[in-house]
Design an enzyme around this catalytic site. Structure first.
Site, PDB file in Angstrom:
ATOM      1  N   GLY A   1      -5.476   1.704  -0.396  1.00  0.00           N
ATOM      2  CA  GLY A   1      -4.124   1.194  -0.589  1.00  0.00           C
ATOM      3  C   GLY A   1      -3.572   0.509   0.647  1.00  0.00           C
ATOM      4  O   GLY A   1      -4.304  -0.097   1.444  1.00  0.00           O
ATOM      5  N   SER A   2      -2.280   0.669   0.864  1.00  0.00           N
ATOM      6  CA  SER A   2      -1.574  -0.134   1.862  1.00  0.00           C
ATOM      7  C   SER A   2      -1.976   0.150   3.304  1.00  0.00           C
ATOM      8  O   SER A   2      -1.642  -0.641   4.191  1.00  0.00           O
ATOM      9  CB  SER A   2      -0.061   0.068   1.715  1.00  0.00           C
ATOM     10  OG  SER A   2       0.398  -0.463   0.493  1.00  0.00           O
ATOM     11  N   VAL A   3      -2.661   1.246   3.586  1.00  0.00           N
ATOM     12  CA  VAL A   3      -3.099   1.481   4.964  1.00  0.00           C
ATOM     13  C   VAL A   3      -4.143   0.452   5.393  1.00  0.00           C
ATOM     14  O   VAL A   3      -4.487   0.357   6.578  1.00  0.00           O
ATOM     15  CB  VAL A   3      -3.670   2.911   5.141  1.00  0.00           C
ATOM     16  CG1 VAL A   3      -2.556   3.935   5.070  1.00  0.00           C
ATOM     17  CG2 VAL A   3      -4.750   3.202   4.109  1.00  0.00           C
ATOM     18  N   ILE A   4      -4.640  -0.377   4.449  1.00  0.00           N
ATOM     19  CA  ILE A   4      -5.579  -1.457   4.760  1.00  0.00           C
ATOM     20  C   ILE A   4      -4.837  -2.693   5.293  1.00  0.00           C
ATOM     21  O   ILE A   4      -5.421  -3.528   5.993  1.00  0.00           O
ATOM     22  CB  ILE A   4      -6.392  -1.816   3.495  1.00  0.00           C
ATOM     23  CG1 ILE A   4      -7.453  -0.748   3.240  1.00  0.00           C
ATOM     24  CG2 ILE A   4      -7.022  -3.185   3.592  1.00  0.00           C
ATOM     25  CD1 ILE A   4      -8.554  -0.703   4.282  1.00  0.00           C
TER      26      ILE A   4
END
Length: 558
Positions: free
Chosen positions: A289-292
């Site tokens: 998810g958004s931690v990428i």
């Protein structure tokens, strides 16, 4: 009275002489001709060769604190053919070793009738119990010295350390991965025993026992306890199905703490189950998810096509691509690259990445270690899944840019964040203490990672999604993630993975931590609500324990 005839007297003397000659001859035969045979027969009955046990190598943390040790114990065994099968003897023995007299008698009879000479009575008992059993002086009951593996920290480090079986053979974790290093080589000794099989004395060491070698892990037990406590509390508070946390040294790739929930106690094998034994941080795959997104921004900056001040139009907060809809939480309008991270804009990062060459995103993801093992050497570590670069579609590139469509482990994610914290250099993830870090790989330019860190700092400041990760006195760079879990019928609308990945101190990064909570229940389920507070508590205490000086002292609360 008439004297006896002289021939009778001579006959007696001749008889005695013959007997004496026979005795002398026999003595000569025994001493000169049969002595070797007789000595051998005596040795067979009194001399024994016994194994000389050796202890398995100790596993310690980086400061020498024991994580796995071998303690001396005694094993009781029976020679079924020598054991008296009276009911009273069986009953006395069974009572001490906590076995049914009927079962024990049946087992001894079966072994004796089969001509077998060895039967385990009870493995790895305390010396006190062995003394009680031997005090019964029952023929055919013997002892053997052994070692038993003990884990002083119980379930705190169980997933990483692993455990052995009853014969001290590695079964899981580092016990399995380094079994050849830790394994001991037993020796042998010659002992003198009486006719009842009791040892009289040790005569000689035939082959010395060689203990296993010590294994020093990268773990800091102080930080391991801290991470275990905070993760367990968070999983219970939010009624999550499971959770994982990894804390890394950003400059070497050493794992300072790695914990999972649920856990297990390796000292109590009866309560073990496969679900609790899994080292989720290195084995379970997740969509990140958004931690990428910080990596997508770093790739855009590295390409030279974008600068931090460039703006991306995210209106109206949704975009259609190949029949699919990409959404933001709301319409953020025009956002700088820092704004994309601060507001975690899916639309913004997708539009940015789609302006880059087709293969660039996946090539950099490959360089960051996604889709391959971290190099930790942990048994069963997953490699993850990264789509290939050949003719990758626009919708695929867009979803990859915000962390959907690829599978990674928490270990891979922590390793990749190391590149952002370490001037673009990524080291292999290691579970062993390193005197000198292994050669790293330059993934991004230092100027690029410095710019991305500055953007990630804003995410933990007012207005960002990770404000609950802020640590008084320290500058923190981080990113939240909240991912819909994939089920049998697609993404589950009410089931999430909540993550937070962060770096501190942001001015001179020393530590990287990634936190994951699987399926938190209740009103709070966003990464910034459930994972970020765990990061704050663990990272805040770790910075102080390691005596890392504050880089924002004006923020310290009174």
């Amino acid at each position: 009275m008439q004297a006896a005839p002289s021939w009778r007297l001579y006959l007696v003397w001749i008889g005695l002489t013959v007997l004496m000659l026979i005795v002398v001859g026999r003595l000569v035969q025994l001493h000169l001709f049969d002595s070797a045979f007789l000595q051998h027969q005596g040795d067979v009955r009194t001399l024994r060769t016994e194994p000389l046990p050796a202890y398995r190598g100790m596993i310690t943390d980086r400061h020498g604190e024991p994580l796995a040790i071998s303690s001396p114990v005694v094993t009781l065994w029976i020679h079924p053919g020598q054991f008296p099968r009276e009911e009273a003897a069986v009953r006395e023995l069974a009572a001490l070793v906590d076995r049914s007299p009927e079962d024990l008698a049946r087992l001894i009879d079966r072994y004796a009738d089969a001509g077998r000479e060895f039967l385990y009575l009870k493995r790895q008992v305390t010396p006190d119990l062995a003394t009680e059993v031997m005090a019964l002086e029952l023929p055919g009951v013997y002892t053997r010295d052994e070692y038993k593996r003990y884990y002083p920290n119980g379930e705190v480090a169980a997933h990483l350390v692993g455990f052995t079986n009853i014969d001290e053979e590695g079964q899981e974790g580092m016990e399995l991965a380094w079994d050849h290093w830790l394994e001991a080589t037993p020796g042998s000794k010659r002992v003198l025993k009486d006719l009842r099989g009791r040892r009289v004395r040790n005569l000689a060491t035939l082959q010395p026992a060689e203990p296993g070698q010590e294994l020093v892990l990268s773990l800091d037990l102080r930080l391991q306890y801290l991470a275990y406590r905070e993760l367990k509390a968070a999983v219970e508070q939010h009624q999550a199905d499971s959770g994982s946390l990894i804390l890394l040294d950003a400059r070497s790739g050493e794992v300072l703490a790695m914990v999972n929930q649920p856990s297990f106690n390796p000292n109590n094998r009866t309560a073990m189950n496969a679900e609790a034994m899994r080292n989720r941080a290195l084995i379970d795959l997740i969509e990140p998810g958004s931690v990428i997104k910080p990596f997508s921004v770093a790739i855009a900056l590295q390409s030279g096509e974008f600068s931090p001040e460039d703006e991306i139009d995210t209106s109206p907060g949704v975009m259609r691509l190949a029949g699919q809809t990409i959404r933001d939480f709301r319409d953020y309008g025009e956002l700088t690259l820092a704004g994309i991270l601060t507001h975690s804009s899916n639309v913004g990062v997708s539009r940015m990445i789609l302006q880059l060459p087709q293969q660039m995103l996946v090539n950099y993801f490959d360089a960051l270690g996604f889709g391959k093992a971290t190099g930790s050497g942990f048994p069963g570590e997953a490699s993850g899944v990264l789509p290939g670069t050949f003719n990758i579609s626009r919708i695929k590139r867009a979803t990859l840019s915000y962390g959907y469509g690829l599978s990674v482990t928490l270990g891979q994610l922590a390793q990749a964040y190391m590149a952002l914290a370490n001037g673009g250099v990524m080291h292999p993830l290691t579970l062993l203490r390193q005197e000198t870090p292994e050669q790293g790989r330059q993934v991004f330019d230092p100027e690029v990672t410095a710019e991305v860190l500055a953007m990630m700092e804003r995410a933990t400041q007012p207005g960002g999604t990770g404000t609950q990760a802020a640590i008084p006195g320290y500058r923190v760079a981080g990113k939240t993630g909240t991912v819909h879990k994939l089920g049998s019928e697609g993404y589950q609308s009410g089931d999430y993975l909540a993550t937070f990945a962060g770096i501190a101190p942001a001015s001179d990064p020393r530590l990287v931590a990634v936190v994951l909570l699987d399926s938190p229940k209740g009103q709070e389920y966003f990464g910034g609500e459930v994972a970020a507070p765990v990061f704050r508590r663990v990272m805040g205490h770790a910075l102080r324990i390691l005596d890392i000086p504050p880089d924002a002292p004006q923020q310290v609360e009174n």
